[in-house]
Design a protein around this motif. Structure first.
Motif, short mmCIF file in Angstrom:
data_model
loop_
_atom_site.label_atom_id
_atom_site.label_comp_id
_atom_site.label_asym_id
_atom_site.label_seq_id
_atom_site.Cartn_x
_atom_site.Cartn_y
_atom_site.Cartn_z
N GLN A 296 -2.32 -1.47 7.31
CA GLN A 296 -3.14 -0.27 7.26
C GLN A 296 -3.87 0.01 8.56
O GLN A 296 -4.26 1.16 8.83
CB GLN A 296 -4.16 -0.38 6.12
CG GLN A 296 -3.56 -0.34 4.72
CD GLN A 296 -3.06 -1.70 4.26
OE1 GLN A 296 -3.01 -2.65 5.05
NE2 GLN A 296 -2.68 -1.80 2.99
N LYS A 297 -4.05 -1.02 9.39
CA LYS A 297 -4.82 -0.85 10.61
C LYS A 297 -3.97 -0.68 11.86
O LYS A 297 -4.49 -0.64 12.97
CB LYS A 297 -5.76 -2.06 10.78
CG LYS A 297 -6.82 -2.15 9.70
CD LYS A 297 -7.74 -3.34 9.92
CE LYS A 297 -8.80 -3.44 8.84
NZ LYS A 297 -9.68 -4.62 9.04
N ILE A 298 -2.64 -0.62 11.69
CA ILE A 298 -1.77 -0.45 12.86
C ILE A 298 -1.96 0.95 13.44
O ILE A 298 -1.82 1.95 12.73
CB ILE A 298 -0.30 -0.68 12.48
CG1 ILE A 298 -0.09 -2.11 12.03
CG2 ILE A 298 0.61 -0.37 13.66
CD1 ILE A 298 1.32 -2.42 11.61
N ALA A 299 -2.27 1.03 14.71
CA ALA A 299 -2.53 2.31 15.36
C ALA A 299 -1.23 3.10 15.57
O ALA A 299 -0.14 2.53 15.58
CB ALA A 299 -3.21 2.08 16.71
N LYS A 300 -1.38 4.41 15.72
CA LYS A 300 -0.20 5.28 15.87
C LYS A 300 0.58 4.99 17.14
O LYS A 300 1.77 5.29 17.21
CB LYS A 300 -0.63 6.75 15.83
CG LYS A 300 -1.07 7.22 14.46
CD LYS A 300 -1.32 8.72 14.44
CE LYS A 300 -1.69 9.19 13.03
NZ LYS A 300 -1.92 10.66 13.00
N ASP A 301 -0.09 4.44 18.15
CA ASP A 301 0.62 4.13 19.40
C ASP A 301 1.26 2.75 19.38
O ASP A 301 1.88 2.33 20.35
CB ASP A 301 -0.32 4.25 20.60
CG ASP A 301 -1.52 3.31 20.50
OD1 ASP A 301 -1.72 2.70 19.43
OD2 ASP A 301 -2.27 3.19 21.50
N ASN A 302 1.12 2.02 18.25
CA ASN A 302 1.76 0.72 18.10
C ASN A 302 3.25 0.92 17.84
O ASN A 302 3.63 1.80 17.05
CB ASN A 302 1.12 -0.03 16.92
CG ASN A 302 1.57 -1.47 16.82
OD1 ASN A 302 2.75 -1.75 16.62
ND2 ASN A 302 0.64 -2.39 16.94
N PRO A 303 4.13 0.16 18.49
CA PRO A 303 5.58 0.35 18.28
C PRO A 303 6.03 0.14 16.84
O PRO A 303 7.09 0.61 16.44
CB PRO A 303 6.20 -0.69 19.22
CG PRO A 303 5.12 -1.69 19.49
CD PRO A 303 3.85 -0.91 19.46
N PHE A 304 5.23 -0.57 16.04
CA PHE A 304 5.59 -0.83 14.65
C PHE A 304 5.05 0.22 13.68
O PHE A 304 5.27 0.11 12.47
CB PHE A 304 5.08 -2.21 14.23
CG PHE A 304 5.61 -3.35 15.05
CD1 PHE A 304 6.95 -3.41 15.41
CD2 PHE A 304 4.77 -4.36 15.48
CE1 PHE A 304 7.44 -4.46 16.16
CE2 PHE A 304 5.25 -5.42 16.24
CZ PHE A 304 6.60 -5.46 16.58
N TYR A 305 4.32 1.20 14.20
CA TYR A 305 3.60 2.14 13.31
C TYR A 305 4.53 2.87 12.34
O TYR A 305 4.26 2.95 11.14
CB TYR A 305 2.82 3.15 14.15
CG TYR A 305 2.13 4.21 13.31
CD1 TYR A 305 0.93 3.92 12.64
CD2 TYR A 305 2.68 5.48 13.15
CE1 TYR A 305 0.31 4.86 11.85
CE2 TYR A 305 2.06 6.44 12.36
CZ TYR A 305 0.88 6.12 11.71
OH TYR A 305 0.27 7.06 10.92
N LYS A 306 5.62 3.44 12.84
CA LYS A 306 6.51 4.24 11.98
C LYS A 306 7.10 3.41 10.86
O LYS A 306 7.17 3.85 9.71
CB LYS A 306 7.63 4.87 12.82
CG LYS A 306 7.16 5.99 13.74
CD LYS A 306 8.33 6.63 14.47
CE LYS A 306 7.86 7.77 15.36
NZ LYS A 306 9.00 8.41 16.09
N GLU A 307 7.54 2.18 11.20
CA GLU A 307 8.12 1.33 10.16
C GLU A 307 7.05 0.84 9.18
O GLU A 307 7.30 0.72 7.98
CB GLU A 307 8.84 0.14 10.80
CG GLU A 307 10.09 0.51 11.57
CD GLU A 307 11.18 1.12 10.70
OE1 GLU A 307 11.20 0.84 9.48
OE2 GLU A 307 12.01 1.88 11.23
N ALA A 308 5.85 0.57 9.69
CA ALA A 308 4.75 0.16 8.81
C ALA A 308 4.38 1.29 7.86
O ALA A 308 4.11 1.06 6.67
CB ALA A 308 3.54 -0.26 9.64
N ALA A 309 4.39 2.53 8.36
CA ALA A 309 4.05 3.68 7.52
C ALA A 309 5.06 3.85 6.39
O ALA A 309 4.69 4.23 5.27
CB ALA A 309 4.00 4.94 8.39
N LYS A 310 6.33 3.57 6.66
CA LYS A 310 7.36 3.66 5.61
C LYS A 310 7.06 2.68 4.48
O LYS A 310 7.22 3.01 3.31
CB LYS A 310 8.74 3.37 6.20
CG LYS A 310 9.26 4.42 7.17
CD LYS A 310 10.62 4.00 7.72
CE LYS A 310 11.13 4.99 8.76
NZ LYS A 310 12.44 4.56 9.32
N VAL A 311 6.65 1.48 4.85
CA VAL A 311 6.33 0.46 3.84
C VAL A 311 5.13 0.90 3.00
O VAL A 311 5.12 0.78 1.78
CB VAL A 311 6.06 -0.90 4.51
CG1 VAL A 311 5.62 -1.93 3.47
CG2 VAL A 311 7.31 -1.39 5.23
#
Length: 346
Positions: A162-177
């Motif tokens: 939940q705390k991964i920032a939008k500029d983090n390379p993992f953000y898009k995949e984390a958002a899917k989860v």
């Protein structure tokens, strides 16, 4: 004669397929005769030892109702037997590094043995709950791994999905989860991938060869691309006409070469971008990860596309079966980037 050749060809194909299946299938685990050793409930959590006989021991954490929350994501370590202030302390036997596992199963390294902060009453209890060499690693939540090599080492804070920032390379995949539209198993696997890929990245910056040795399959296929520029008569490189050559390395050879690189460079920095997870369409637990990797050290730097074939079918020991790297300048179209569709696993 033609019929004989056809039969032999067919048999050869069958043997090849069978060999591939044997290579990928995880060893069967006997779960019918599991002995449990409980170390007592504390702070609503309990460390439990599961002994499956021939397949070895593993340690899990359960809640007050006996529900398994996660597998202890460590191997060859000495563990405390209870949570203290939300932390289960540990020490790696090989490196003497220390750290803790939080209530979500996230690992954070804190000190070296010289700066030991283990509880005094842990020493005896921890020997009882020592994870075996055969115990396997399985971290089921994302972490920005913390690592320390000697005093003054950089500590990377733990971050939840939940705390991964939008500029983090993992953000898009984390958002899917986090959208909750995946199956429970798929979501768990993707969390593990996010966690392991960040740990994989920091393994290069902290020169953590033991982790890389653990996570690569013994039969891993490691392919490294290299741009070769033709030389002119005067010995200088000509503009244009570059071609890519690929070298195949065994796990042992790759880690030996990498150890030498680490020894020659004081600083190694690795960053990721364009991170993408692809699940195999028919084989549960098999995932492909593609990403762009920027590598920089004291003596060398490069930019390229990395592909990792992850096997999460054994939840306690995710493995990388394939690692490939392609120079970015050799890629002119995204279709040229190696991905899971380029491998026939069945």
């Amino acid at each position: 004669m033609k019929k004989t050749i056809t039969i032999l060809t067919f048999l050869s194909l069958l043997l090849t397929i069978w060999a591939a299946v044997l290579w990928l299938l995880p060893s069967a685990a006997d779960t019918t005769n599991t002995n449990k050793t409980r170390y007592g409930l504390n702070e609503g959590l309990e460390l439990v030892e599961l002994n499956n006989g021939a397949t070895g021991k593993r340690y899990v954490v359960e809640d007050a109702n006996g529900n398994e929350l996660f597998t202890i994501p460590l191997r060859n370590c000495m563990l405390d037997t209870r949570y203290r202030n939300g932390q289960l302390r540990f020490r790696e036997l090989a490196t003497r590094r220390e750290g803790f596992i939080d209530r979500d199963g996230i690992v954070t390294f804190t000190t070296t043995a010289a700066d030991s902060i283990l509880p005094k009453d842990m020493q005896t209890a921890a020997t009882i709950a020592q994870t075996s060499n055969e115990a396997n690693s399985g971290i089921n939540t994302y972490q920005k791994a913390s690592a320390s090599i000697g005093k003054g080492a950089q500590s990377i804070p733990t971050v939840s999905l939940q705390k991964i920032a939008k500029d983090n390379p993992f953000y898009k995949e984390a958002a899917k989860v986090l959208k909750g539209k995946m199956s429970v198993d798929d979501a768990k696997n993707r969390r593990m991938i996010l966690n392991y890929c960040e740990h994989f990245r920091t393994a290069y910056t902290t020169k953590d060869i033991p982790f890389l040795r653990q996570v690569f399959s013994d039969k891993a296929l490691i392919i490294v691309g290299n741009m070769v520029k033709p030389a002119a008569d005067n010995g200088k490189c000509q503009a244009g006409g570059s071609r890519v050559t690929y070298a195949i390395h065994s796990k042992r050879n790759y880690l030996l070469r990498l150890s030498k690189v680490f020894d020659m460079n004081k600083n190694v920095d690795v960053s990721f971008s364009d991170f993408r997870i692809m699940r195999h369409p028919t084989m549960d637990g098999i995932y492909g990860v593609t990403l762009r990797q920027q590598y920089k050290s004291d003596r060398y730097s490069d930019d390229g596309y990395l592909f990792l074939l992850w096997d999460f079918r054994d939840k306690t020991m995710p493995l990388i079966h394939v690692r490939t790297w392609q120079p970015a300048e050799a890629i002119h179209d995204t279709n040229e980037i190696i991905n899971i569709q380029d491998f026939n696993l069945e």
